[in-house]
Enzyme design. Structure first.
Site, mmCIF file in Angstrom:
data_model
loop_
_atom_site.group_PDB
_atom_site.id
_atom_site.type_symbol
_atom_site.label_atom_id
_atom_site.label_comp_id
_atom_site.label_asym_id
_atom_site.label_seq_id
_atom_site.Cartn_x
_atom_site.Cartn_y
_atom_site.Cartn_z
ATOM 1 N N CYS A 11 0.925 -1.284 -0.003
ATOM 2 C CA CYS A 11 -0.021 -0.076 -0.092
ATOM 3 C C CYS A 11 0.842 1.024 0.001
ATOM 4 C CB CYS A 11 -0.977 -0.003 1.077
ATOM 5 S SG CYS A 11 -2.052 -1.499 1.245
ATOM 6 N N HIS A 55 -3.404 7.020 2.760
ATOM 7 C CA HIS A 55 -3.647 5.647 2.381
ATOM 8 C C HIS A 55 -5.188 5.405 3.030
ATOM 9 C CE1 HIS A 55 -4.014 1.842 1.114
ATOM 10 N NE2 HIS A 55 -3.816 1.155 2.332
ATOM 11 N N ASN A 96 -10.094 -0.238 0.377
ATOM 12 C CA ASN A 96 -8.434 -0.041 0.337
ATOM 13 C C ASN A 96 -8.034 -0.809 -0.924
ATOM 14 O OD1 ASN A 96 -5.877 -0.712 0.532
ATOM 15 N ND2 ASN A 96 -5.889 -1.356 2.668
HETATM 16 C C1 LIG Z 1 -10.078 -5.546 10.435
HETATM 17 C C2 LIG Z 1 -10.353 -4.573 11.480
HETATM 18 C C3 LIG Z 1 -11.534 -3.750 10.819
HETATM 19 C C4 LIG Z 1 -11.143 -5.295 12.495
HETATM 20 O O1 LIG Z 1 -11.677 -4.524 13.411
HETATM 21 P P1 LIG Z 1 -11.537 -4.458 14.929
HETATM 22 O O2 LIG Z 1 -12.313 -3.565 15.859
HETATM 23 O O3 LIG Z 1 -10.017 -4.544 15.299
HETATM 24 O O4 LIG Z 1 -12.160 -6.039 15.199
HETATM 25 P P2 LIG Z 1 -11.646 -7.292 15.992
HETATM 26 O O5 LIG Z 1 -10.390 -7.838 15.054
HETATM 27 O O6 LIG Z 1 -11.114 -6.852 17.157
HETATM 28 O O7 LIG Z 1 -12.690 -8.173 15.905
HETATM 29 C C5 LIG Z 1 -13.827 -8.056 16.565
HETATM 30 C C6 LIG Z 1 -14.970 -8.867 16.484
HETATM 31 O O8 LIG Z 1 -15.407 -8.746 15.001
HETATM 32 C C7 LIG Z 1 -15.245 -9.966 14.192
HETATM 33 N N1 LIG Z 1 -15.499 -9.552 12.995
HETATM 34 C C8 LIG Z 1 -14.442 -9.462 12.302
HETATM 35 N N2 LIG Z 1 -14.343 -9.045 10.922
HETATM 36 C C9 LIG Z 1 -15.922 -9.119 10.911
HETATM 37 C C10 LIG Z 1 -16.819 -8.685 9.812
HETATM 38 N N3 LIG Z 1 -16.700 -8.384 8.522
HETATM 39 N N4 LIG Z 1 -18.027 -8.640 10.205
HETATM 40 C C11 LIG Z 1 -18.681 -8.982 11.358
HETATM 41 N N5 LIG Z 1 -17.909 -9.245 12.503
HETATM 42 C C12 LIG Z 1 -16.416 -9.190 12.161
HETATM 43 C C13 LIG Z 1 -14.343 -10.664 14.693
HETATM 44 O O9 LIG Z 1 -14.376 -12.156 14.473
HETATM 45 C C14 LIG Z 1 -14.369 -10.449 16.255
HETATM 46 O O10 LIG Z 1 -15.195 -11.307 16.866
HETATM 47 P P3 LIG Z 1 -14.994 -12.093 18.284
HETATM 48 O O11 LIG Z 1 -14.710 -10.887 19.244
HETATM 49 O O12 LIG Z 1 -16.353 -12.720 18.525
HETATM 50 O O13 LIG Z 1 -13.840 -12.808 18.095
HETATM 51 C C15 LIG Z 1 -9.170 -3.591 12.020
HETATM 52 O O14 LIG Z 1 -8.339 -4.131 13.006
HETATM 53 C C16 LIG Z 1 -8.575 -2.838 11.112
HETATM 54 O O15 LIG Z 1 -8.997 -2.218 10.045
HETATM 55 N N6 LIG Z 1 -7.064 -3.190 10.830
HETATM 56 C C17 LIG Z 1 -6.400 -2.693 9.982
HETATM 57 C C18 LIG Z 1 -6.540 -3.346 8.700
HETATM 58 C C19 LIG Z 1 -5.919 -2.696 7.404
HETATM 59 O O16 LIG Z 1 -6.191 -1.753 7.324
HETATM 60 N N7 LIG Z 1 -5.103 -3.463 6.656
HETATM 61 C C20 LIG Z 1 -4.623 -2.815 5.467
HETATM 62 C C21 LIG Z 1 -3.410 -2.263 5.921
HETATM 63 S S1 LIG Z 1 -2.657 -1.533 4.346
#
Ligand SMILES: CC(C)(COP(=O)(O)OP(=O)(O)OC[C@H]1O[C@@H](n2cnc3c(N)ncnc32)[C@H](O)[C@@H]1OP(=O)(O)O)[C@@H](O)C(=O)NCCC(=O)NCCS
Length: 333
Positions: free
Chosen positions: A117, A259, A289
């Site tokens: 990215c 980004h 993204n």
């Molecule tokens: C991926 C992301 C959105 C997850 O959000 P979060 O608040 O951290 O959520 P968590 O990973 O803590 O998950 C919370 C819960 O939601 C659930 N969950 C994950 N994806 C889900 C979805 N699409 N829909 C519903 N629930 C979801 C998980 O399984 C978890 O459930 P659990 O508590 O029962 O285990 C966030 O961590 C993020 O954006 N990270 C950066 C990713 C990124 O930008 N990557 C590219 C970089 S260039």
């Protein structure tokens, strides 16, 4: 003729996003998720999905054609083509060579760069350095293009909701009248964190086999929470550093092009840098993204919507797999 002190400007810019829209509502019929979860956790409402036959090179070529037209140049005047992508059409030849052929650019050096990215910011520094390096290159075409839908596990709700497809491109040229253009870059990388965001299969360490495909090794893997924390940290650090080293205060930045990964990441950076959200250009709700294409698509849309004024100081900041990251400072000409 250029010299190491010449400045390099973005002479033209263009982008392309596929026609097909995939909404959060449609995704919630494919995996166990909801529009509400995706919007509140990421800020994304929909993303674009390339159709069959639409690839990094075809999308990149359209974006590039638009950038060349915007620059007022002909393809014969392009002598360098660099593509940033993690979803090349194929391992080789480079996507840059495929774009070159599609556009009929007959006399150019062409290669790809893989910095995920952060790819477009890597291209800006690389293209700028090569142009400043001497008399060899006049106009560099730099392209970020991704078909991320081709490496997503559409049964994994933790990743498939985040990404989309598209391309953005810019023509870089030596400034003819001494404008500032691309002012400075702070790029970085940390390979010790390569396991937070990666695709295990398809390279020489794990070529495609029936087992590797059945095990889902050819899909993007991510540890979302770790990525989130690292993203906030390194994007803030690189942006703060570039401002400090150029003796700039946050209020001197008219527009930030971040980004477009996650609205919450961008809000954290806004708070930490003390630059209000109104000065951040956002389009992630429409595209999700798009990795290396994210910044050039946003830059193109900011420009075409009249958001960028001549003389504006623009800060671009990115983060991606590798880890890689970068900040870049530019005066819009
Ligand atoms: C991926 C992301 C959105 C997850 O959000 P979060 O608040 O951290 O959520 P968590 O990973 O803590 O998950 C919370 C819960 O939601 C659930 N969950 C994950 N994806 C889900 C979805 N699409 N829909 C519903 N629930 C979801 C998980 O399984 C978890 O459930 P659990 O508590 O029962 O285990 C966030 O961590 C993020 O954006 N990270 C950066 C990713 C990124 O930008 N990557 C590219 C970089 S260039």
């Amino acid at each position: 003729m250029s010299s190491p002190t010449s400045s390099v400007i973005i002479k033209g810019i263009g982008s392309f996003t596929p026609e097909k829209v995939l909404t959060n509502g449609e995704l919630s019929e494919m995996v166990d998720t909801s529009d509400e979860w995706i919007r509140t956790r990421t800020g994304i409402r929909e993303r674009r999905i390339a159709k069959e036959g639409e690839t990094a090179s075809t999308m990149g070529a359209i974006a590039a054609q638009r950038a060349i037209e915007d620059a007022g140049l002909s393809v014969d005047e392009i002598d360098l083509v660099i593509v940033a992508t993690i979803t090349p059409d194929m391992p080789f030849p480079s996507t840059a060579c495929l774009v070159q052929t599609k556009l009929g650019i007959s006399n150019a050096v062409c290669f790809d760069v893989e910095a995920a990215c952060s790819g477009f910011l890597y291209l800006l520094e690389l293209g700028s350095s090569l142009l400043k390096g001497g008399t060899k290159y006049r106009n560099a075409l730099v392209i970020g293009s991704e078909k991320l839908s081709s490496i997503l596990d559409w049964e994994d709700r933790t990743t498939c909701v985040l990404f989309g497809d598209g391309a953005g491109a810019a023509v870089l040229s030596i400034s003819e009248n001494g404008e500032d253009g691309l002012i400075d870059f702070r790029l970085g990388a940390d390979g010790t964190k390569s396991d937070v965001l990666y695709m295990p299969g398809g390279g020489c360490s794990l070529p495609a086999t029936i087992d590797s495909i059945e095990d889902g090794k050819h899909f993007l893997k991510m540890r979302g929470r770790e990525v989130f924390k690292l993203a906030v940290k390194v994007m803030e650090q690189s942006a703060a550093e570039i401002l400090e080293q150029n003796n700039l205060s946050p209020d001197q930045i008219q527009c930030v092009i971040p980004h477009q990964a996650n609205l919450r990441i961008i809000e954290s950076i806004s708070t930490r840098l003390n630059i209000p959200m109104e000065r951040f250009f956002l389009n992630l709700e429409k595209y999700g993204n798009t990795s290396a294409a994210s910044i050039p698509i946003a830059l193109d849309e900011a420009y075409r919507s009249g958001r960028l004024k001549s003389g504006d100081l623009i800060l671009m900041v990115a983060f991606g797999a590798g880890l890689t990251w970068g900040a870049s400072l530019m005066r819009w000409c």
